[in-house]
Design an enzyme around this catalytic site. Structure first.
Site, PDB file in Angstrom:
ATOM      1  N   HIS A 180       1.020  -1.219  -0.078  1.00  0.00           N
ATOM      2  CA  HIS A 180       0.030   0.067   0.030  1.00  0.00           C
ATOM      3  C   HIS A 180       0.806   1.170   0.070  1.00  0.00           C
ATOM      4  CE1 HIS A 180      -2.830   3.010   1.396  1.00  0.00           C
ATOM      5  NE2 HIS A 180      -3.679   2.347   0.870  1.00  0.00           N
TER       6      HIS A 180
ATOM      7  N   GLU B 272      -3.949   1.808  -7.638  1.00  0.00           N
ATOM      8  CA  GLU B 272      -4.243   2.971  -6.641  1.00  0.00           C
ATOM      9  C   GLU B 272      -3.423   4.215  -7.077  1.00  0.00           C
ATOM     10  OE1 GLU B 272      -6.451   1.554  -3.122  1.00  0.00           O
ATOM     11  OE2 GLU B 272      -4.462   1.905  -2.471  1.00  0.00           O
TER      12      GLU B 272
HETATM   13  P1  PGA Z   1      -9.803   5.987  -0.251  1.00  0.00           P
HETATM   14  O1  PGA Z   1      -8.505   5.119   0.065  1.00  0.00           O
HETATM   15  O2  PGA Z   1     -10.905   5.206  -0.597  1.00  0.00           O
HETATM   16  O3  PGA Z   1      -9.660   6.718   1.046  1.00  0.00           O
HETATM   17  O4  PGA Z   1      -9.003   7.143  -1.239  1.00  0.00           O
HETATM   18  C1  PGA Z   1      -8.128   4.064  -0.752  1.00  0.00           C
HETATM   19  C2  PGA Z   1      -6.613   3.199  -0.384  1.00  0.00           C
HETATM   20  O5  PGA Z   1      -5.805   3.858   0.087  1.00  0.00           O
HETATM   21  O6  PGA Z   1      -6.783   1.947  -0.494  1.00  0.00           O
END
Ligand code: PGA
Length: 255
Positions: free
Chosen positions: A96, A166
């Site tokens: 992450h 992401e």
């Molecule tokens: P968010 O985070 O939906 O708050 O933008 C997603 C993540 O970091 O997995």
């Protein structure tokens, strides 16, 4: 092995909420039900996992928010894949951006993926560029990240891995905006192509790729599924039970 054609709705609670009581309250307000089409995965803080499992039971699967690169070891506070598996986790979020921001490298991510696979834990591997530019530099950055993070894996290994795209600029409270479906689709194709180059031919759709970053409404779920993503990784909205229930319902009703 991941079930082909399943849709994933994954709630990533991060280091929230502050107390066990609040965590249990979020779980108690969850009304989503299991169905054959959508796999709901909840990743609460590890300290609250058992309490959340007591409430949600088999209505969802569970993930840790990180995973150690050894089954057992001498490092404080790590989440071992063998230990996570033994307390009912099926998945582990790995790489992450919040971990990478603390110094985690692609090589660390690679070691963690291998350890997950060796311990039958499915890694949900996050990748994403920090910014977009108009010269395609973000494409090179993503390609390097994919090649280094997934080094040494076979075609078959990708049947046991979820990749979450992401983009960093779309995540969390500082997000500038969410990715457009076209931006998500471009990166999905890049991931598929890069992995095919690394491992030999992989049929389209064999790699499970989901989107994460500011997913908030049923319409968001629908638009990313329509762009070919196999699900969503949800941060902030997963702590709001009503919102998260609606996201699961949108995925279940998607056709
Ligand atoms: P968010 O985070 O939906 O708050 O933008 C997603 C993540 O970091 O997995």
């Amino acid at each position: 092995m991941l079930t082909p054609h399943k849709i994933y709705v994954i709630g990533n609670w991060k280091t929230k909420p502050a107390t066990r009581v609040e965590a249990l309250s979020i779980a108690k307000k969850s009304t989503f039900e299991k169905d054959g089409k959508v796999e709901v995965v909840v990743a609460p803080p590890a300290l609250f996992l058992a309490g959340v499992q007591n409430i949600l039971g088999a209505r969802c699967s569970y993930a840790t928010q990180d995973s150690y690169w050894q089954a057992i070891g001498s490092d404080n506070a790590e989440l071992s894949p063998a230990q996570s598996k033994s307390v009912g986790c099926t998945y582990a979020i790995v790489g992450h951006s919040s971990r990478r921001a603390l110094g985690e490298t692609d090589q660390d991510v690679s070691k963690k993926i291998h350890a997950c696979l060796e311990n039958n834990l499915i890694p949900i591997v996050c990748i994403g560029e920090s910014k977009r530019d108009t010269h395609g530099k973000y494409i090179d950055a993503l390609k390097n990240q994919i090649q280094a993070s997934f080094a040494g894996l076979s075609k078959q290994d990708f049947e046991h891995i979820i990749i979450a795209y992401e983009p960093l600029w779309a995540i969390g409270a500082d997000a500038t905006r969410e990715a457009t479906p076209a931006e998500a689709e471009e990166v999905r194709i890049l991931i598929e192509k890069t992995i095919a180059e690394m491992t030999g031919h992989i049929p389209i759709g064999k790699v499970t790729i989901i989107y994460g970053g500011s997913v908030d409404t049923p319409a968001d779920v629908e638009k990313y599924l329509a762009s070919g993503m196999r699900g969503v990784l949800v941060g902030r909205a997963s702590l709001d039970s009503e919102k998260f229930n609606a996201l699961v319902t949108a995925a279940q009703n998607y056709s």
